[in-house]
Design a protein around this motif. Structure first.
Motif, PDB file in Angstrom:
ATOM      1  N   ASN A  94       0.828  -1.206   0.000  1.00 32.73           N
ATOM      2  CA  ASN A  94       0.000   0.000   0.000  1.00 32.73           C
ATOM      3  C   ASN A  94       0.868   1.265   0.000  1.00 32.73           C
ATOM      4  OD1 ASN A  94      -2.728  -1.223   0.342  1.00 32.73           O
ATOM      5  ND2 ASN A  94      -1.861  -1.953   2.263  1.00 32.73           N
ATOM      6  N   PRO A  95       1.494   1.573  -1.122  1.00 31.66           N
ATOM      7  CA  PRO A  95       2.388   2.735  -1.124  1.00 31.66           C
ATOM      8  C   PRO A  95       1.653   4.081  -1.038  1.00 31.66           C
ATOM      9  CG  PRO A  95       2.233   1.787  -3.327  1.00 31.66           C
ATOM     10  CD  PRO A  95       1.509   0.848  -2.406  1.00 31.66           C
ATOM     11  N   ASN A  96       0.329   4.069  -1.284  1.00 30.14           N
ATOM     12  CA  ASN A  96      -0.445   5.316  -1.251  1.00 30.14           C
ATOM     13  C   ASN A  96      -1.326   5.319  -0.004  1.00 30.14           C
ATOM     14  OD1 ASN A  96      -2.252   7.437  -1.633  1.00 30.14           O
ATOM     15  ND2 ASN A  96      -2.452   7.074  -3.835  1.00 30.14           N
ATOM     16  N   MET A  97      -1.034   6.232   0.933  1.00 28.72           N
ATOM     17  CA  MET A  97      -1.779   6.250   2.195  1.00 28.72           C
ATOM     18  C   MET A  97      -3.268   6.484   1.967  1.00 28.72           C
ATOM     19  SD  MET A  97      -1.172   8.678   5.487  1.00 28.72           S
ATOM     20  CE  MET A  97      -1.551   8.146   7.140  1.00 28.72           C
ATOM     21  N   ASN A  98      -3.603   7.223   0.914  1.00 29.41           N
ATOM     22  CA  ASN A  98      -5.024   7.525   0.708  1.00 29.41           C
ATOM     23  C   ASN A  98      -5.761   6.424  -0.061  1.00 29.41           C
ATOM     24  OD1 ASN A  98      -7.206   9.153   1.309  1.00 29.41           O
ATOM     25  ND2 ASN A  98      -7.059  10.311  -0.607  1.00 29.41           N
TER      26      ASN A  98
END
Ligand SMILES: [Zn+2]
Length: 320
Positions: A94-98
């Motif tokens: 999950n490299p994108n927190m959003n």
């Protein structure tokens, strides 16, 4: 009004280094709603952080009714790297927190970080998640289609474009394919918490107009909800539009020359010419980019080197 700061740990790195951030709480002398505001979960989107610094100065000598919880740097990992996502070794899943809200205290790094912040966000009566678009994008506010409370927040915030976006089964297939269900706005709406995502212009730079839109808009949310006993101020000239995630993407890789006679905010017609993608070595035109619908042009790529599949432009449907 009482202001306190708290240093909290969001997660820890393999070496044991703690990923920490600062949470500001502003408690009013009178009762009222709680608002959660955060910035920079995409760390290069620094105009939200600067917005919260100016809002902080305004709040210190205000008469507040209710509580404001503010997190200026929601994702220190991307903030330090001036990036949008984390490198693979930190969170390859999950490299994108959003894309991970409401998070998971036992999950991947970003899931843990989101879960820690969600403890504050879930207590709120309204949420403002400050982002910035690219230099190619018009400042706007996104809210979930059909969510009245969120629409009211967006209208109070202001800016030149209020963009509704469908979610879940109502949305285009692209919505699920891009994991948009993990956005903070979507997770909060599922808990019936009105939430908006302002997209202030630019990343990496502090852009005065964008920050001022953010400051007036954020204060407007507090005014609208009665935390500040002031009336909502005019903030831009809002047009209401609908985003169906439709976008025009590059058919091939090359250099894109945006039509210099167009700018974001323009009203365009379906088929209208907006730029040319060409082969940088042979100069052969590869694609004429045209509006895919009547509406408001709210992004037009200015970074000219594009890879096949990159977004060239976005047009939103105007609505009443
Ligand atoms: Zn963002």
């Amino acid at each position: 009004m009482e202001h306190v700061t708290e240093r909290i740990t969001l997660a820890r790195l393999p070496s044991g280094v703690e990923i920490a951030t600062t949470v500001h709480t502003y408690d009013g002398t009178e009762d009222g709603p709680t608002v959660y505001v955060q910035a920079a979960q995409h760390g290069r989107e620094v105009n939200g952080t600067e917005t919260l610094r100016r809002v902080h100065d305004r709040l210190l000598d205000s008469d507040l009714s209710g509580r404001i919880v503010a997190v200026p740097v929601a994702d220190p990992l991307t903030f330090d790297r001036v990036s949008y996502t984390t490198p693979e070794q930190l969170d390859s899943v999950n490299p994108n927190m959003n894309r991970v809200w409401p998070g998971d205290p036992e999950g991947t790094l970003h899931e843990r970080m989101a879960a820690r912040l969600w403890e504050y966000a879930r207590e709120a009566d309204a949420i403002v998640d400050l982002h910035t678009g690219s230099p190619d994008m018009l400042t706007h506010v996104v809210f979930m289609e059909g969510h009245e409370g969120s629409r009211n927040l967006a209208e109070a915030f202001g800016s030149d474009l209020l963009l509704s976006e469908e979610a879940g089964d109502d949305a285009d297939d692209e919505w699920a394919a891009r994991d948009f269900g993990g956005k903070l706005r979507v997770a909060a709406n599922e808990e019936a918490i009105p939430t908006i995502t302002p997209e202030l212009a630019h990343s990496k730079q502090i852009v005065e107009d964008a920050v001022e839109t953010g400051v007036v808009g954020t204060l407007n949310v507090f005014r609208h909800l009665g935390l500040l006993d002031e009336s909502v101020e005019a903030n831009g000239d809002p047009t209401l539009a609908r985003n169906h995630l439709g976008r025009v993407t590059a058919d091939d890789s090359g250099l894109f020359r945006a039509d210099p006679d167009h700018a974001v905010g323009d009203e365009v017609e379906a088929g209208e010419y907006l730029g040319t993608l060409y082969d940088a070595t042979t100069f052969e035109p590869l694609q004429e980019a045209r509006a895919d619908r009547d509406g408001i042009l709210y992004s037009l790529a200015q970074e000219a080197t594009v890879t096949a599949g990159d977004t060239l432009l976005n047009v939103a449907w105007r609505r009443e």
